[in-house]
Design an enzyme around this catalytic site. Structure first.
Site, PDB file in Angstrom:
ATOM      1  N   GLU A  56      -6.688   3.470  -5.753  1.00  0.00           N
ATOM      2  CA  GLU A  56      -7.957   3.385  -5.025  1.00  0.00           C
ATOM      3  C   GLU A  56      -8.832   4.574  -5.414  1.00  0.00           C
ATOM      4  OE1 GLU A  56      -9.919   3.259  -0.551  1.00  0.00           O
ATOM      5  OE2 GLU A  56      -8.334   4.672  -1.030  1.00  0.00           O
ATOM      6  N   HIS A  76     -11.194  -3.739   3.279  1.00  0.00           N
ATOM      7  CA  HIS A  76     -11.179  -3.426   4.706  1.00  0.00           C
ATOM      8  C   HIS A  76     -12.034  -2.215   5.075  1.00  0.00           C
ATOM      9  CE1 HIS A  76      -8.333  -0.805   2.809  1.00  0.00           C
ATOM     10  NE2 HIS A  76      -8.212  -0.096   3.909  1.00  0.00           N
ATOM     11  N   ASP A  77     -12.603  -1.550   4.069  1.00  0.00           N
ATOM     12  CA  ASP A  77     -13.446  -0.381   4.331  1.00  0.00           C
ATOM     13  C   ASP A  77     -14.936  -0.660   4.149  1.00  0.00           C
ATOM     14  OD1 ASP A  77     -11.227   1.284   4.803  1.00  0.00           O
ATOM     15  OD2 ASP A  77     -10.985   1.668   2.658  1.00  0.00           O
ATOM     16  N   ASP A  86       0.861  -1.168   0.000  1.00  0.00           N
ATOM     17  CA  ASP A  86       0.000   0.000   0.000  1.00  0.00           C
ATOM     18  C   ASP A  86       0.908   1.231   0.000  1.00  0.00           C
ATOM     19  OD1 ASP A  86      -2.470   1.528   0.601  1.00  0.00           O
ATOM     20  OD2 ASP A  86      -3.182  -0.386   1.396  1.00  0.00           O
ATOM     21  N   ASP A 112      -3.383   4.622  -2.044  1.00  0.00           N
ATOM     22  CA  ASP A 112      -4.506   5.057  -1.219  1.00  0.00           C
ATOM     23  C   ASP A 112      -5.102   6.374  -1.746  1.00  0.00           C
ATOM     24  OD1 ASP A 112      -5.867   4.500   1.414  1.00  0.00           O
ATOM     25  OD2 ASP A 112      -5.162   6.538   1.831  1.00  0.00           O
TER      26      ASP A 112
HETATM   27  C1  NOJ Z   1      -8.611   4.617   2.292  1.00  0.00           C
HETATM   28  C2  NOJ Z   1      -8.228   3.439   3.120  1.00  0.00           C
HETATM   29  O1  NOJ Z   1      -8.606   2.264   2.460  1.00  0.00           O
HETATM   30  C3  NOJ Z   1      -8.879   3.615   4.466  1.00  0.00           C
HETATM   31  O2  NOJ Z   1      -8.793   2.457   5.248  1.00  0.00           O
HETATM   32  C4  NOJ Z   1      -8.234   4.798   5.125  1.00  0.00           C
HETATM   33  O3  NOJ Z   1      -8.863   5.050   6.359  1.00  0.00           O
HETATM   34  C5  NOJ Z   1      -8.334   6.044   4.245  1.00  0.00           C
HETATM   35  N1  NOJ Z   1      -8.020   5.784   2.880  1.00  0.00           N
HETATM   36  C6  NOJ Z   1      -7.383   7.089   4.723  1.00  0.00           C
HETATM   37  O4  NOJ Z   1      -6.077   6.716   4.413  1.00  0.00           O
END
Ligand code: NOJ
Length: 522
Positions: A264, A325-326, A98, A200
């Site tokens: 992302e 994970h989000d 990442d 990210d």
């Molecule tokens: C996206 C990430 O996937 C997430 O987990 C994170 O909290 C935010 N970006 C901030 O970096």
């Protein structure tokens, strides 16, 4: 580029805190991941993407980086990562890290230096603005985690910008020395043999140079939506200048043969595809999260496939994601039976699939009592269902206390269906989710039509989606019953054999509830 690993292969996301804890502190680590590489090779994936492992105060569990060229001691050290990369490569697995360019931690030495004085050599590495005339924040920009995106720094009398936590100050990508330092950090890892990056929130790196207010969002639902959605992120996301940064990152990655750049991007389809860049000079794979938000029915998914395929630039390689994970886990979103259909969908669509750890054993979101919540998003905006802990709970390896994840207390509770939802139990059961994933991964790898062929949506009824994958005269037909009732095929039944069914047999004709099949088309 034809036939490169990131086109033909399958990516598997590892959330490092939750995969395997080798040192017994209740938190997963690199040595733990290293020990599970044979599992991943046997499962049949081609690459692992590891969420951030850099030194971090862990305010956002690693997405707050305090050193872009190190490893947090919680996870191991650089030697462990080197060993992990060497072992992975020996097993034929690629390693994707990442990379978090939008913001650092407030404990990064750059920010410490930046906030020291207005004259600091690092002042412009971050985004500082004077207060509004009333002393308040410079504009109406909101943090994605709730509240203003500006925090006042009394020592120097200015506000700094943070699109996430106040402990995650945004880096200033309009400042050339910052850019160079970040590109050099990417090279640092590429030189060590890392096979690429998942970048990210790449669409956030540039912000409006004039700092104009964002316009109100007419669709905002008070008490339901995250606070940040009060305004449309017109001046804080997806600015045209972002493309230059993406292209420059791609140039860095291209200095090293065979590496991949994944972005992302939570953007609508027409904007998402822009991140392939002019003449494909941008991200190899701008993450396509559209399946996560699309209604789970045959027509909607069929329509999405058609719209996505039509929107891709010439030569742009597609990709698909069911969860991360989000986001709530697929098995919780659509139920255990449909999660099997979803697995077949993900692994038979055209384009690189990204799996999320634990989905291969059907892990569901684990409810976390409020006094055990760890996610800062949930703590900032409680009880809206935004918290991400439920999908980050430890991987289950064995049906015992600690689930084979840890020998001590896990950082998040493990959940109570561990007796059946674990790798060891499912490995011995030919009808398990794990066995289905393995069969799908094997079939995908062995079948050029599935990993590289064209796709055509053939039919979509109320219940069933059917599409064809074709390569050099070799055809496979996939039919998916998106409902829990029996359903007629929306096309004449293919005459070829059933290669794989979610139900583990070769029954023909009408689809059973929650059944999906792959046929060889003759
Ligand atoms: C996206 C990430 O996937 C997430 O987990 C994170 O909290 C935010 N970006 C901030 O970096």
């Amino acid at each position: 580029m034809d036939g490169s690993w990131w086109r033909d292969g399958v990516v598997y996301q590892v959330y490092p805190r939750s995969f395997a804890d080798a040192n017994g502190d209740g938190i997963g680590d690199l040595e733990g991941i290293r020990g599970k590489l044979p599992y991943l090779a046997e499962l049949g994936v081609d690459a692992l993407w590891i969420s951030p492992i850099y030194p971090s105060p862990m305010a956002d569990f690693g997405y707050d980086v305090s050193d872009y060229r190190g490893i947090d001691p919680l996870f191991g050290d650089i030697g462990t990562l080197d060993a992990l990369i060497a072992d992975a490569h020996a097993l034929g697995l690629k390693v994707i890290l990442d990379f978090v360019p939008n913001h650092s931690s407030d404990e990064h030495p750059w920010f410490r230096e930046s906030r020291r004085s207005r004259d600091s050599a690092y002042r412009d590495w971050y985004i500082w603005r004077d207060p509004a005339p009333d002393g308040g924040p410079p504009n109406n920009w909101l943090s994605n985690f709730g509240g203003s995106a500006w925090t006042f720094d009394a020592a120097t009398g200015q506000y700094y910008l943070h699109l996430f936590l106040d402990k995650q100050p945004d880096l200033n990508w309009r400042h050339p020395p910052l850019r160079e330092a970040m590109y050099e950090s990417m090279r640092f890892w590429l030189r060590r043999g890392v096979d690429g990056f998942r970048v990210d929130v790449i669409y956030h790196v540039m912000k409006d140079a004039a700092f104009r207010d964002n316009p109100p969002n007419p669709d905002f639902r008070q008490g339901i939506d995250a606070d940040a959605h009060r305004f449309l992120p017109v001046h804080t996301a997806d600015l045209p200048e972002t493309q230059g940064v993406v292209a420059a990152m791609r140039d860095v990655v291209d200095e090293f043969p065979g590496r991949v750049l994944i972005g992302e991007l939570y953007l609508p389809l027409d904007r998402l595809v822009v991140y392939y860049g002019e003449n494909l000079s941008g991200a190899h794979l701008p993450f396509n999260f559209l399946l996560i938000g699309t209604p789970w029915d045959a027509r909607s998914i069929g329509d999405l496939i058609k719209r996505y395929e039509a929107a891709l630039p010439p030569g742009g390689w597609p990709n698909w994601v069911l969860g991360n994970h989000d986001k709530p886990r697929i098995a919780s979103r659509v139920g255990a039976a449909q999660a099997r259909v979803a697995a077949m969908l993900l692994l038979t669509l055209r384009g690189t699939p990204t799996m999320y750890y634990g989905d291969e054993i059907g892990m569901r979101d684990v409810p976390i009592p409020f006094d055990e919540v760890r996610d800062p998003f949930e703590l900032n905006e409680p009880h809206k269902g935004l918290g991400r802990d439920p999908q980050r709970t430890p991987m289950r390896w064995f049906p015992r206390s600690g689930a084979g994840f840890t020998r001590s207390t896990p950082w998040l509770r493990i959940g109570d269906d561990v007796d059946t939802c674990n790798v060891a139990t499912q490995a011995d059961d030919p009808r398990s989710m794990l066995s289905l994933y393995k069969a799908l991964l094997r079939l995908r790898r062995d079948t050029p039509a599935l990993h590289g062929g064209d796709v055509t949506v053939l039919a979509a009824s109320d219940a069933v989606l059917a599409y064809e994958r074709r390569s050099a005269g070799d055809r496979r037909i996939v039919v998916l019953n998106l409902t829990d009732a029996p359903a007629a095929l929306p096309l004449p039944e293919p005459t070829g054999v059933v290669l794989l069914s979610t139900h583990g047999d070769e029954v023909r004709g009408e689809l059973r509830p929650n059944e999906a099949r792959i046929y060889r088309a003759s």
